[in-house]
Scaffold this active site. Structure first.
Site, mmCIF file in Angstrom:
data_model
loop_
_atom_site.group_PDB
_atom_site.id
_atom_site.type_symbol
_atom_site.label_atom_id
_atom_site.label_comp_id
_atom_site.label_asym_id
_atom_site.label_seq_id
_atom_site.Cartn_x
_atom_site.Cartn_y
_atom_site.Cartn_z
ATOM 1 N N SER A 131 -13.576 0.420 22.260
ATOM 2 C CA SER A 131 -14.197 1.260 21.247
ATOM 3 C C SER A 131 -15.704 1.133 21.340
ATOM 4 C CB SER A 131 -13.717 0.787 19.865
ATOM 5 O OG SER A 131 -14.535 1.253 18.827
ATOM 6 N N TYR A 155 -13.744 -6.363 13.047
ATOM 7 C CA TYR A 155 -13.168 -5.449 14.037
ATOM 8 C C TYR A 155 -14.068 -5.342 15.258
ATOM 9 C CZ TYR A 155 -11.393 -1.323 16.349
ATOM 10 O OH TYR A 155 -10.903 -0.473 17.304
#
Length: 333
Positions: A131, A155
């Site tokens: 990501s 995250y």
């Protein structure tokens, strides 16, 4: 080197996170190309697009957790897997704040266990889903693949670690592993309504103004899920063709730099409901204000370009949710 359908015909492919958003579009495309797909499924997911549309019934299924090392190694060995798409992860930023240990367990430990199993069983190539969050906060934008990985929030940190571990396995052990760093994925089948685009669509279909948690000025990169699936397939084919790509990362995004408010207004415009003005709550915390990608490496090295883009992707996404909620109402849900 074979490419396209010929490359995938009969090819044993293992997909983790198969019932998630990307998996639900990638697996059908692999099946259409003739791949022999094996899906790792942790939980029963009856609402998953992959399950709902019957695609899971067309592939082999291994039930269990990504962190079950013996299970993953056995599956890769028994199915003689050539290619792994490692999509399995805890992907929600909010959940990562509430449960950082579970997120690290899934995203970091799950990755090294999968890569070690792939090394031991002689898997030919591994595509690891990452990501733009792996880059962390940086004043130097857009993110390029040469940027340092410095995630600070739960995250983000988990994705930084995922990428470093993948590079380690490629550089130290010669594992053919590549990293795909995508912008925020959107598309039909995403039932996590805490995310921006499905959240806007759901609220609008229910005749409610959408609540924007931030001040509306956060900037994010996006990528429609069908464009993302084609990016992964194209990267896998190129990796099989060129060993020099092992250990490399590639950014995939639309490079548009929209704010959350701009995306919200565009969805409302497509839905013909600009009268439903969003409500700015301005309560978001522990999130990076601006994140967007430079995808020039993917374009020059892989010859990749998004085929559908933002507007067509949004139109297809809105149409999917209209049908989805209409079906639920018809069934009395």
């Amino acid at each position: 080197m074979m490419t396209g359908t010929d490359f995938w015909r009969g090819r044993p492919v293992f997909v983790t996170g198969a019932t998630g958003l990307l998996g639900s579009w990638l697996v059908p495309e692999l099946v259409r190309r003739g791949a022999a797909v094996v899906a790792l499924v942790r939980d029963g997911s009856p609402r998953s697009l992959l399950v709902r549309d019957g695609w899971l019934d067309q592939v082999e299924t291994v039930r269990g957790s990504l962190t079950d090392e013996g299970l993953v190694r056995r599956a890769l060995a028994e199915y003689s897997v050539d290619t792994v798409f490692h999509l399995g992860a805890q992907t929600l930023v909010g959940v990562a704040k509430v449960d950082p240990v579970g997120t690290l367990e899934a995203n970091v430990r799950g990755t090294w266990m999968l890569l070690e199993a792939a090394r031991q069983t002689g898997v030919r190539q591994v595509l690891v889903a990452s990501s733009d969050k792996a880059y962390g906060d940086s004043p130097d934008l857009p993110y390029r693949e040469s940027h340092p990985l410095q995630g600070r929030f739960p995250y983000d940190c988990s994705k930084s670690c995922t990428d470093l571990i993948t590079t380690m396995y490629a550089r130290t052990f010669g594992l053919r592993a590549c990293i795909a760093r995508c912008g925020n994925l959107f598309g039909g089948g995403d039932l996590n309504f805490s995310r921006l685009i499905p959240g806007v669509i759901e609220a609008t279909l229910r005749e409610r103004p959408f609540l924007i948690r931030s001040d509306g000025k956060f900037v994010r990169d996006f990528l429609y899920v069908e464009d993302a699936a084609s990016a992964y397939i194209q990267l896998a084919e190129k990796l099989a063709e060129d060993d020099r790509l092992a250990g490399e990362a590639f950014n995939f995004g639309l490079e548009l730099r929209p704010t959350m408010l701009e995306i919200t207004e565009r969805v409302l415009e497509i839905m013909g409901r600009t009268d439903l003005r969003p409500v700015i709550q301005n309560v978001a915390s522990a999130e990076i204000r601006e994140q967007y990608l430079d995808a020039s490496k993917a374009k020059s090295v892989l010859g990749w370009a998004p085929k559908l883009g933002m507007d067509e992707g949004l139109r297809r996404t809105v149409a999917w949710y209209r049908d989805h909620f209409a079906a639920l109402e018809g069934a009395g849900a």
